[in-house]
Scaffold this active site. Sequence first.
Site, PDB file in Angstrom:
ATOM      1  CD  GLU A 118      -6.128  22.983  21.304  1.00  0.00           C
ATOM      2  OE1 GLU A 118      -6.084  23.383  22.486  1.00  0.00           O
ATOM      3  OE2 GLU A 118      -5.548  21.956  20.904  1.00  0.00           O
ATOM      4  CD  GLU A 138      -8.297  17.844  22.120  1.00  0.00           C
ATOM      5  OE1 GLU A 138      -7.531  18.464  21.364  1.00  0.00           O
ATOM      6  OE2 GLU A 138      -9.520  18.110  22.197  1.00  0.00           O
TER       7      GLU A 138
END
Length: 260
Positions: A118, A138
Amino acid sequence: MSGQSADGRTAAADIVVETCGAVLVIRLNRPRVRNALTRAMAERMAAAFEELDAREELSVGVLTGTPPAFCAGMDLAAFVRGERASLPGRGFGGLTERPPAKPLIAAVEGAAVGGGFELVLACDLVVAAADAVFALPEVRRGLVAAAGGLLRLPRAIPPNVAMEMALTGEPIDARRAYGLGLVNRLVEPGTALTAACELGETIAAQRASSVLASKRLLAEVRDGQLAAEYTRHRELLGPLLDSAAAREGASDFVMGRPAG
């Protein structure tokens, strides 16, 4: 900024900031834990991005990590204790919600996963070693990519590929990322930082006002309503991150227990 990281090091040691001509290099420096971020590190990073924008002699930033990885995302042990490496109004690493006004290049060696990926997505350009890998894993731990990856990834690569990465947690290698347009320059392992600094100096050689205006306009086209989307993003994902399931998934990873 003061503060201790999970392994007892200071944030100043965990984030190394150096200048190379007109380029400010910000290096994540916790290689033992693949440069996983603590809140103190995020605060130090935010200060470095502010420095980049404030100093007239600096034109470009380069974000990198001490090998063997770029960044493994947030420090999950700290997350289990209730700490997050996100800052109000700035996002994960002091970057994802409010990147600097000046261009920022990611120099990626090894893995950029979770929050580390990210961070890459929040940069303007990406230079990657051929052995680099990118992933949002995740989902495999009952977590969710909550630092803007789900907003930025479908802007950077075809949406169906972004969907597959988010729903399976499977990585893509640097060559595929280059083919998808995510990576600007693919280089030999061990040379990403040098290549990124060379690219930065090429940008720095241009008129500063033209560079800043060009970045701003292109970012507006690319990001569109990203700020408003972040608000909705927090509404949807906040309860999940605060859930017992999320803490359990992170704890399983820290303790080496199998997922699920």
